[in-house]
Design a protein around this motif. Structure first.
Motif, mmCIF file in Angstrom:
data_model
loop_
_atom_site.group_PDB
_atom_site.id
_atom_site.type_symbol
_atom_site.label_atom_id
_atom_site.label_comp_id
_atom_site.label_asym_id
_atom_site.label_seq_id
_atom_site.Cartn_x
_atom_site.Cartn_y
_atom_site.Cartn_z
ATOM 1 N N ASN A 20 31.921 56.480 44.011
ATOM 2 C CA ASN A 20 33.181 56.342 44.743
ATOM 3 C C ASN A 20 33.548 54.878 44.970
ATOM 4 O O ASN A 20 34.735 54.543 45.052
ATOM 5 N N GLU A 21 32.525 54.022 45.090
ATOM 6 C CA GLU A 21 32.787 52.610 45.399
ATOM 7 C C GLU A 21 33.535 51.906 44.278
ATOM 8 O O GLU A 21 34.212 50.908 44.502
ATOM 9 N N LEU A 22 33.432 52.439 43.058
ATOM 10 C CA LEU A 22 34.186 51.861 41.937
ATOM 11 C C LEU A 22 35.637 52.311 41.970
ATOM 12 O O LEU A 22 36.538 51.593 41.530
ATOM 13 N N LEU A 23 35.867 53.528 42.468
ATOM 14 C CA LEU A 23 37.228 54.087 42.502
ATOM 15 C C LEU A 23 37.985 53.692 43.762
ATOM 16 O O LEU A 23 39.198 53.906 43.852
ATOM 17 N N SER A 24 37.272 53.172 44.758
ATOM 18 C CA SER A 24 37.960 52.686 45.959
ATOM 19 C C SER A 24 38.279 51.204 45.809
ATOM 20 O O SER A 24 39.005 50.643 46.626
ATOM 21 N N GLY A 25 37.717 50.569 44.791
ATOM 22 C CA GLY A 25 37.923 49.135 44.626
ATOM 23 C C GLY A 25 36.951 48.292 45.427
ATOM 24 O O GLY A 25 37.000 47.070 45.395
ATOM 25 N N ARG A 26 36.045 48.926 46.158
ATOM 26 C CA ARG A 26 35.070 48.164 46.941
ATOM 27 C C ARG A 26 34.166 47.332 46.037
ATOM 28 O O ARG A 26 33.823 46.198 46.352
ATOM 29 N N GLN A 28 33.217 45.869 42.182
ATOM 30 C CA GLN A 28 33.673 45.513 40.834
ATOM 31 C C GLN A 28 32.562 45.892 39.857
ATOM 32 O O GLN A 28 31.438 45.411 39.999
ATOM 33 N N ASP A 29 32.880 46.725 38.888
ATOM 34 C CA ASP A 29 31.867 47.114 37.907
ATOM 35 C C ASP A 29 31.331 45.904 37.159
ATOM 36 O O ASP A 29 32.092 45.034 36.734
ATOM 37 N N SER B 33 39.614 47.520 39.871
ATOM 38 C CA SER B 33 39.363 47.373 41.305
ATOM 39 C C SER B 33 40.640 46.972 42.041
ATOM 40 O O SER B 33 40.890 47.435 43.160
ATOM 41 N N ALA B 36 42.823 50.101 42.291
ATOM 42 C CA ALA B 36 42.198 51.037 43.231
ATOM 43 C C ALA B 36 42.514 50.637 44.676
ATOM 44 O O ALA B 36 42.914 51.470 45.496
ATOM 45 N N ARG B 37 42.358 49.354 44.981
ATOM 46 C CA ARG B 37 42.588 48.907 46.358
ATOM 47 C C ARG B 37 44.048 49.059 46.754
ATOM 48 O O ARG B 37 44.361 49.540 47.846
ATOM 49 N N ASN B 40 44.858 52.753 47.305
ATOM 50 C CA ASN B 40 44.266 53.192 48.572
ATOM 51 C C ASN B 40 45.112 52.771 49.762
ATOM 52 O O ASN B 40 45.302 53.524 50.705
ATOM 53 N N LEU B 46 42.589 57.200 43.888
ATOM 54 C CA LEU B 46 42.262 57.089 42.460
ATOM 55 C C LEU B 46 41.056 57.986 42.206
ATOM 56 O O LEU B 46 39.982 57.762 42.752
ATOM 57 N N TYR B 212 25.346 51.584 50.025
ATOM 58 C CA TYR B 212 25.278 50.676 48.878
ATOM 59 C C TYR B 212 24.256 49.585 49.148
ATOM 60 O O TYR B 212 24.468 48.742 50.012
ATOM 61 N N ARG B 227 34.872 56.180 54.883
ATOM 62 C CA ARG B 227 36.248 56.211 54.411
ATOM 63 C C ARG B 227 36.904 57.522 54.802
ATOM 64 O O ARG B 227 36.275 58.571 54.786
#
Lengths: 255, 255
Positions: A20-26, A28-29, B33, B36-37, B40, B46, B212, B227
């Motif tokens: 989820n952290e990749l899809l929330s933008g939190r 960066q891959d 990212s 996504a942000r 949100n 997303l 994380y 979230r």
């Protein structure tokens, strides 16, 4: 850009980034580009990557769709000790097998925790869970292993750990012909080289030629990238591109 | 992590990143990212991102699959002047409509080129191509527009240009309730907080709680992220996590 022909990149892979952290933008891959480069170096073509949420049905469906389409599926993320780490159980479900506590994984974890005086609890031992029949992927950094079952390789999401796991995995894979890359950088805008570049691509259908615009301090800086498994043909096409740029009045530098 | 319930994130989106350079590892994605942000922030969730090659069949199939599943599909990449830029024709094919040269796009491009003394050629005018029925997305940076047709928004791959196009698009979208994020950072390892964190997630099924891991110079640095769309509930769950960490002997800082 054309698709590389089957005979040259007959070994294919897909990557599933779970989190989820990749899809929330939190977050960066940082795994896709590294995995892509390492696979290319051993002649395996990455044909697709998907970023999906920590949702069991989604993981199951995505794994089952992709493992039928490519030679190798890699996943990253979701193999830690917390409730949101559901990759192992989802993969078990995708394969229709039980989730078990892998004896060797459990042994490694317990030894690691005991040596460091870390409490051994249920959450930490979840990291030994694997689908029945899976083999472990060693983790030289933090012990908790990844695993593989059939053609699906399950790795950590933390980039440093993912990288050591990938190096464990690579020697086990079939290899294709390494994919060569040559980049010609020029100072002409894309619209100026486009027609000639299209001709060179047409004459070399088994190569993949891409154009990537950028800007330097002094103006245009366009990267023209030739990729393919036939090294001499890649080099010849790159030379053709250099000649094209010079004929059009541009300057060339190799990247 | 649980799936956010439908009533809270009833507006969904998917992102398709189009470009061989992302799958070869040449280019590190910088669009996911950011998009996504921003989504949100306006209450659009997303739910998936896919990275695919510059291959027409792949683009057509991916667009058609995802546009049926989510409220909005965004694409980035493949709308430049060179032969490997095939997004516009692929989207036209996905919708079963003709590819046309959009009169207003053509007008803007010609004006831009004439002002700058840039040669107007066939390759450059390809950037005016859109599927029949598409509307333009303005490009304040380099003029060549994106476009949208039905629920599919086609944007540039260059991050700076993608960002200005996204800001053009956002006011046109339905908005959901913004998704609040609170991050509690602690110095305990994940395996120590896991059981208590699972309890807090169980008591708050409409929130999404993720863990994380990271490392600081002095040891662990784990981010516990809450979230959800119900702001007060997000804050309460974050306070519960802070209490959990303190009960377990850890130190808390807000991110």
């Amino acid at each position: 850009m054309v698709e590389l022909s089957d005979e040259n990149t007959n070994i294919t892979a897909a990557l599933i980034l779970i989190g989820n952290e990749l899809l929330s933008g939190r977050t960066q891959d940082a795994n896709l580009s590294h995995l892509a480069r390492r696979l290319n170096e051993v002649g395996i073509g990455l044909v697709e990557a998907r970023v999906i949420a920590d949702v069991e049905d989604t993981i199951v469906a995505t794994v089952n769709e992709l493992r039928a389409q490519v030679d190798y599926v890699f996943t990253t993320g979701g193999i830690g000790p917390t409730h949101d780490d559901i990759t192992a159980e989802s993969i078990a479900k995708a394969f229709g097998v039980s989730l078990i506590q892998h004896p060797e994984a459990r042994r490694r974890l317990i030894e690691y925790f005991e040596t460091r005086g870390v409490e051994i609890n249920e959450a930490r031992l979840r990291m030994a869970n694997t689908p029945q029949g899976a083999e472990l992927i060693a983790n030289q950094i933090s012990v908790a292993p990844g695993f593989y079952i059939d053609n699906v390789f399950v790795m950590a999401g933390v980039p440093k750990v993912m990288r050591v796991m990938l190096e464990e995995v690579l020697p086990r894979l079939k290899r294709g012909r390494p994919i060569d890359n040559v980049t010609v950088v020029c100072d002409l805008p894309e619209g100026t080289v486009a027609a000639g570049l299209r001709d060179i691509q047409s004459r070399n259908p088994e190569l993949s030629i891409g154009s990537y615009p950028g800007k330097s301090q002094n103006g245009y800086r366009v990267s023209l990238v030739v990729r393919g498994t036939a090294g001499e043909q890649v080099n010849q096409a790159a030379r053709d591109i250099e000649s094209l740029v010079e004929e059009l009045g541009g300057r060339v530098e190799r990247d």
